[in-house]
Design a protein around this motif. Structure first.
Motif, mmCIF file in Angstrom:
data_model
loop_
_atom_site.group_PDB
_atom_site.id
_atom_site.type_symbol
_atom_site.label_atom_id
_atom_site.label_comp_id
_atom_site.label_asym_id
_atom_site.label_seq_id
_atom_site.Cartn_x
_atom_site.Cartn_y
_atom_site.Cartn_z
ATOM 1 N N LEU A 52 7.120 30.410 3.778
ATOM 2 C CA LEU A 52 7.329 29.224 2.954
ATOM 3 C C LEU A 52 6.912 29.539 1.516
ATOM 4 O O LEU A 52 5.932 30.228 1.273
ATOM 5 N N HIS A 53 7.664 29.008 0.566
ATOM 6 C CA HIS A 53 7.489 29.356 -0.835
ATOM 7 C C HIS A 53 6.405 28.559 -1.544
ATOM 8 O O HIS A 53 6.006 28.913 -2.649
ATOM 9 N N LYS A 54 5.950 27.459 -0.956
ATOM 10 C CA LYS A 54 4.909 26.638 -1.583
ATOM 11 C C LYS A 54 3.547 27.044 -1.043
ATOM 12 O O LYS A 54 3.336 27.065 0.168
ATOM 13 N N ALA A 55 2.596 27.355 -1.935
ATOM 14 C CA ALA A 55 1.232 27.674 -1.515
ATOM 15 C C ALA A 55 0.629 26.419 -0.888
ATOM 16 O O ALA A 55 0.677 25.342 -1.474
ATOM 17 N N GLN A 56 0.081 26.579 0.333
ATOM 18 C CA GLN A 56 -0.432 25.412 1.035
ATOM 19 C C GLN A 56 -1.260 25.820 2.245
ATOM 20 O O GLN A 56 -1.069 26.890 2.807
ATOM 21 N N ALA A 57 -2.192 24.946 2.615
ATOM 22 C CA ALA A 57 -2.968 25.113 3.840
ATOM 23 C C ALA A 57 -2.277 24.309 4.934
ATOM 24 O O ALA A 57 -1.692 23.263 4.671
ATOM 25 N N ILE A 58 -2.351 24.805 6.169
ATOM 26 C CA ILE A 58 -1.716 24.139 7.301
ATOM 27 C C ILE A 58 -2.766 23.935 8.397
ATOM 28 O O ILE A 58 -3.286 24.911 8.937
ATOM 29 N N GLY A 59 -3.068 22.694 8.700
ATOM 30 C CA GLY A 59 -3.979 22.411 9.806
ATOM 31 C C GLY A 59 -5.448 22.531 9.458
ATOM 32 O O GLY A 59 -6.225 21.654 9.761
ATOM 33 N N ARG A 60 -5.833 23.615 8.844
ATOM 34 C CA ARG A 60 -7.209 23.797 8.359
ATOM 35 C C ARG A 60 -7.161 24.693 7.127
ATOM 36 O O ARG A 60 -6.178 25.406 6.905
ATOM 37 N N ASP A 61 -8.218 24.660 6.336
ATOM 38 C CA ASP A 61 -8.223 25.376 5.053
ATOM 39 C C ASP A 61 -8.052 26.881 5.184
ATOM 40 O O ASP A 61 -7.652 27.545 4.236
ATOM 41 N N THR A 62 -8.350 27.438 6.344
ATOM 42 C CA THR A 62 -8.289 28.890 6.517
ATOM 43 C C THR A 62 -6.955 29.374 7.078
ATOM 44 O O THR A 62 -6.809 30.551 7.387
ATOM 45 N N ILE A 63 -5.985 28.486 7.206
ATOM 46 C CA ILE A 63 -4.610 28.870 7.572
ATOM 47 C C ILE A 63 -3.762 28.523 6.359
ATOM 48 O O ILE A 63 -3.560 27.354 6.045
ATOM 49 N N ARG A 64 -3.280 29.562 5.640
ATOM 50 C CA ARG A 64 -2.631 29.315 4.360
ATOM 51 C C ARG A 64 -1.358 30.143 4.161
ATOM 52 O O ARG A 64 -1.308 31.307 4.527
ATOM 53 N N TYR A 65 -0.381 29.502 3.514
ATOM 54 C CA TYR A 65 0.760 30.217 2.938
ATOM 55 C C TYR A 65 0.378 30.572 1.508
ATOM 56 O O TYR A 65 -0.115 29.722 0.764
ATOM 57 N N SER A 66 0.633 31.801 1.114
ATOM 58 C CA SER A 66 0.309 32.196 -0.262
ATOM 59 C C SER A 66 1.326 31.631 -1.242
ATOM 60 O O SER A 66 1.017 31.432 -2.408
ATOM 61 N N GLY A 67 2.540 31.388 -0.799
ATOM 62 C CA GLY A 67 3.597 30.900 -1.678
ATOM 63 C C GLY A 67 4.244 32.040 -2.448
ATOM 64 O O GLY A 67 3.808 33.184 -2.380
ATOM 65 N N SER A 68 5.297 31.719 -3.177
ATOM 66 C CA SER A 68 6.005 32.733 -3.963
ATOM 67 C C SER A 68 5.402 32.810 -5.367
ATOM 68 O O SER A 68 4.752 31.887 -5.833
ATOM 69 N N LEU A 69 5.632 33.920 -6.026
ATOM 70 C CA LEU A 69 5.090 34.125 -7.369
ATOM 71 C C LEU A 69 5.866 33.386 -8.447
ATOM 72 O O LEU A 69 5.327 33.075 -9.508
ATOM 73 N N ILE A 70 7.149 33.132 -8.181
ATOM 74 C CA ILE A 70 8.026 32.449 -9.136
ATOM 75 C C ILE A 70 8.891 31.467 -8.370
ATOM 76 O O ILE A 70 9.058 31.585 -7.153
#
Length: 136
Positions: A52-70
């Motif tokens: 996924l392109h959006k930086a976000q946490a899922i379910g808990r703060d330690t499960i994260r998508y980094s997101g895209s740079l641009i």
């Protein structure tokens, strides 16, 4: 694990993640579009996700998508693109999203909605761009 951090990585869709409209393809894992966030063990110090392109946490703060740079599509223009710095000290995890300035402007004409091709010139003129901009 003698106090060492337990880090997992994955490139998949986790249920609850915010998708970018029209920019991401759905991934089927085991016949499912998305897996629940609790598929990752509670003992995991950090779960670094991609897809996924959006930086976000899922379910808990330690499960994260980094997101895209641009931004990879016009729908992603408002995202705070950047990198996530993760610091691990045993079982203590700190993560910080560090925004990255865009090297070039991302412009959508018009800002919302549609326009006819014959209206493009008026929109470009309204941007008041310098006449000496490179054409490449």
């Amino acid at each position: 694990m003698d106090g060492l951090p337990f880090v997992l990585t994955g490139h998949l869709h986790v249920a609850g993640g915010i998708e970018s409209e029209g920019a991401e393809r759905r991934i089927l894992v085991g016949g499912q579009h998305a897996v629940p966030h609790d598929v990752f063990p509670a003992e995991a110090s950090y779960v670094a996700l991609g897809h996924l392109h959006k930086a976000q946490a899922i379910g808990r703060d330690t499960i994260r998508y980094s997101g895209s740079l641009i931004p990879l599509s016009a729908t992603e223009m408002p995202y705070a693109h950047g990198v996530t710095l993760v610091s691990l000290d045993g079982t203590t995890v700190l993560s910080e999203h560090i925004p990255i300035d865009r090297p070039v402007a991302f412009v959508r004409l018009p800002e919302a909605g549609d326009m006819r091709l014959n209206e493009l010139g008026d929109h470009l003129t309204a941007m008041n761009l310098s006449s000496d901009l490179p054409l490449h």
